[in-house]
Design an enzyme around this catalytic site. Structure first.
Site, PDB file in Angstrom:
ATOM      1  N   SER A 145      11.308 -52.642 -35.868  1.00 16.78           N
ATOM      2  CA  SER A 145      11.508 -53.830 -36.710  1.00 16.78           C
ATOM      3  C   SER A 145      10.145 -54.420 -37.027  1.00 16.78           C
ATOM      4  O   SER A 145       9.201 -54.258 -36.238  1.00 16.78           O
ATOM      5  CB  SER A 145      12.336 -54.863 -35.949  1.00 16.78           C
ATOM      6  OG  SER A 145      12.228 -56.133 -36.578  1.00 16.78           O
ATOM      7  N   TYR A 159      14.209 -58.741 -28.079  1.00 16.39           N
ATOM      8  CA  TYR A 159      14.297 -57.895 -29.279  1.00 16.39           C
ATOM      9  C   TYR A 159      12.908 -57.399 -29.684  1.00 16.39           C
ATOM     10  O   TYR A 159      12.688 -56.197 -29.856  1.00 16.39           O
ATOM     11  CB  TYR A 159      14.927 -58.690 -30.422  1.00 16.39           C
ATOM     12  CG  TYR A 159      15.183 -57.872 -31.671  1.00 16.39           C
ATOM     13  CD1 TYR A 159      16.272 -57.005 -31.740  1.00 16.39           C
ATOM     14  CD2 TYR A 159      14.356 -57.971 -32.784  1.00 16.39           C
ATOM     15  CE1 TYR A 159      16.516 -56.251 -32.886  1.00 16.39           C
ATOM     16  CE2 TYR A 159      14.594 -57.222 -33.930  1.00 16.39           C
ATOM     17  CZ  TYR A 159      15.678 -56.369 -33.975  1.00 16.39           C
ATOM     18  OH  TYR A 159      15.910 -55.617 -35.109  1.00 16.39           O
TER      19      TYR A 159
HETATM   20  N1  LIG Z   1      19.243 -55.624 -40.564  1.00 19.92           N
HETATM   21  C1  LIG Z   1      17.981 -55.988 -40.401  1.00 19.92           C
HETATM   22  O1  LIG Z   1      17.509 -56.957 -41.023  1.00 19.92           O
HETATM   23  C2  LIG Z   1      17.093 -55.221 -39.456  1.00 19.92           C
HETATM   24  C3  LIG Z   1      15.719 -55.531 -39.453  1.00 19.92           C
HETATM   25  C4  LIG Z   1      14.875 -54.827 -38.600  1.00 19.92           C
HETATM   26  C5  LIG Z   1      15.376 -53.835 -37.784  1.00 19.92           C
HETATM   27  N2  LIG Z   1      16.720 -53.548 -37.802  1.00 19.92           N
HETATM   28  C6  LIG Z   1      17.196 -52.483 -36.906  1.00 19.92           C
HETATM   29  O2  LIG Z   1      17.859 -51.501 -37.648  1.00 19.92           O
HETATM   30  C7  LIG Z   1      18.845 -50.847 -36.837  1.00 19.92           C
HETATM   31  C8  LIG Z   1      20.186 -50.834 -37.557  1.00 19.92           C
HETATM   32  O3  LIG Z   1      20.624 -52.177 -37.688  1.00 19.92           O
HETATM   33  P1  LIG Z   1      21.680 -52.673 -38.779  1.00 19.92           P
HETATM   34  O4  LIG Z   1      20.985 -53.704 -39.575  1.00 19.92           O
HETATM   35  O5  LIG Z   1      22.345 -51.528 -39.435  1.00 19.92           O
HETATM   36  O6  LIG Z   1      22.680 -53.461 -37.830  1.00 19.92           O
HETATM   37  P2  LIG Z   1      24.246 -53.253 -37.530  1.00 19.92           P
HETATM   38  O7  LIG Z   1      24.600 -54.329 -36.563  1.00 19.92           O
HETATM   39  O8  LIG Z   1      25.017 -53.161 -38.800  1.00 19.92           O
HETATM   40  O9  LIG Z   1      24.255 -51.836 -36.834  1.00 19.92           O
HETATM   41  C9  LIG Z   1      23.885 -51.623 -35.497  1.00 19.92           C
HETATM   42  C10 LIG Z   1      24.990 -50.819 -34.845  1.00 19.92           C
HETATM   43  O10 LIG Z   1      24.626 -50.531 -33.494  1.00 19.92           O
HETATM   44  C11 LIG Z   1      25.827 -50.510 -32.756  1.00 19.92           C
HETATM   45  N3  LIG Z   1      25.604 -50.710 -31.334  1.00 19.92           N
HETATM   46  C12 LIG Z   1      25.047 -51.797 -30.733  1.00 19.92           C
HETATM   47  N4  LIG Z   1      25.066 -51.648 -29.400  1.00 19.92           N
HETATM   48  C13 LIG Z   1      25.639 -50.431 -29.159  1.00 19.92           C
HETATM   49  C14 LIG Z   1      25.942 -49.714 -27.981  1.00 19.92           C
HETATM   50  N5  LIG Z   1      25.669 -50.212 -26.762  1.00 19.92           N
HETATM   51  N6  LIG Z   1      26.546 -48.505 -28.092  1.00 19.92           N
HETATM   52  C15 LIG Z   1      26.848 -47.998 -29.323  1.00 19.92           C
HETATM   53  N7  LIG Z   1      26.592 -48.640 -30.471  1.00 19.92           N
HETATM   54  C16 LIG Z   1      25.986 -49.840 -30.386  1.00 19.92           C
HETATM   55  C17 LIG Z   1      26.628 -51.691 -33.327  1.00 19.92           C
HETATM   56  O11 LIG Z   1      28.000 -51.584 -33.015  1.00 19.92           O
HETATM   57  C18 LIG Z   1      26.313 -51.608 -34.801  1.00 19.92           C
HETATM   58  O12 LIG Z   1      27.316 -50.928 -35.522  1.00 19.92           O
HETATM   59  C19 LIG Z   1      18.855 -51.629 -35.518  1.00 19.92           C
HETATM   60  O13 LIG Z   1      18.124 -50.920 -34.553  1.00 19.92           O
HETATM   61  C20 LIG Z   1      18.194 -52.945 -35.873  1.00 19.92           C
HETATM   62  O14 LIG Z   1      17.585 -53.561 -34.778  1.00 19.92           O
HETATM   63  C21 LIG Z   1      17.579 -54.222 -38.612  1.00 19.92           C
END
Ligand SMILES: NC(=O)c1ccc[n+]([C@@H]2O[C@H](COP(=O)([O-])OP(=O)(O)OC[C@H]3O[C@@H](n4cnc5c(N)ncnc54)[C@H](O)[C@@H]3O)[C@@H](O)[C@H]2O)c1
Length: 254
Positions: A145, A159
């Site tokens: 991130s 985080y």
């Molecule tokens: N959306 C943003 O703005 C953003 C920004 C920077 C980084 N990220 C990173 O990108 C990645 C994807 O995030 P996203 O935005 O698609 O979020 P999201 O919440 O839509 O997807 C994350 C998924 O991880 C799954 N998950 C969480 N804990 C789990 C576990 N213990 N076992 C199995 N599944 C689990 C959740 O159920 C969820 O479906 C993440 O690593 C997040 O930290 C997102």
């Protein structure tokens, strides 16, 4: 006749493991990889997305911190297809109401975030490497991130620290296994509209302010991230390892 401006990839007869496959980015990544021919083994806590029906996607509704199950998943992927080509460590959590400064954070919350965002990615990688060695090559992406690069006056220290550690997880693996034609890179997303950012769903004001602050004047989309993943897993990036692809609309330029 319309001419597609999208690059064409070929992932036919390739096997991929993808975590977070029920989430915003993970779903887009699975569907994109599958559309170019990959056989996917996908895992998430959430129910299987309806879009996966009749696709080459084997879905497990499970916890990625259940390491016994992760062993089974990799065994199944390798036994059924005879190879493992790709790993995408996408799953992650941001516990908005509980993640705070390290001075105040509940240690159980800290551990849970580390377990999901860092340790599970490490375990997935540890399981993938021997199978990629047997396959003869491999490519993986891990999700960090923009928070990994900066301090924050409203800290979410678990985080940020977990996401900073992911950068090193990837670099170390890249260095250790480059000689075996296994590549490891990190996607660094900026603010992206997914269920993780559901706080913005009914708050257009904050969303618009954020978009205004981003140099390219919009939030990211799951498709922006999937495009980066396709590139880093494919042969188009065959000379790229141990680095980061920042997909943030320029927010880190501030
Ligand atoms: N959306 C943003 O703005 C953003 C920004 C920077 C980084 N990220 C990173 O990108 C990645 C994807 O995030 P996203 O935005 O698609 O979020 P999201 O919440 O839509 O997807 C994350 C998924 O991880 C799954 N998950 C969480 N804990 C789990 C576990 N213990 N076992 C199995 N599944 C689990 C959740 O159920 C969820 O479906 C993440 O690593 C997040 O930290 C997102």
């Amino acid at each position: 006749m319309s001419v597609s401006t999208k690059p064409i990839y070929n992932f036919n007869n390739r096997t991929a493991v993808v975590t977070g496959a029920g989430g915003g980015m993970g779903k887009e990544i699975c569907l994109a990889l599958e559309s170019y021919g990959a056989q996917i083994y996908a895992i998430d806590l959430k129910e299987q997305p309806i879009e996966y029906e009749n696709k080459q996607i084997t879905y497990f509704q499970e916890d990625i911190t259940n390491y016994k199950f992760i062993d089974t998943l990799f065994d199944k992927a390798y036994n059924e297809t005879g190879r493992l080509d790709y790993l995408a460590n996408v799953a992650g959590v941001l516990l908005f109401d509980q993640d705070k400064s390290l001075v105040d954070i509940d240690m159980d919350v800290y551990d849970r975030v580390m377990d999901i965002n860092l340790k599970a990615s490490m375990y997935m990688t540890r399981k993938a490497i021997p199978l990629m060695l047997k396959t003869g090559s491999g490519s993986m992406v891990h999700f960090s991130s923009v928070q990994a690069y900066r301090g924050d006056p409203l800290p979410q220290d678990a985080y940020s620290q977990s996401k900073a550690a992911v950068l090193n997880l990837s670099k170390s693996i890249a260095m250790q296994f480059a000689k075996d034609n296994i590549r490891s890179n990190t996607i660094v997303p900026g603010m992206t509209m997914t269920p993780l950012q559901k706080r913005w769903e009914n708050d257009n004001d904050s969303k618009d302010k954020m978009a205004e602050y981003i140099p390219l004047k919009r939030l990211g989309t799951p498709a922006d991230m999937a495009d980066g993943v396709l590139f880093l897993l494919s042969e188009a990036s065959s000379f790229i390892t141990g680095t980061e692809l920042i997909i943030d609309g320029g927010i880190l330029l501030h």
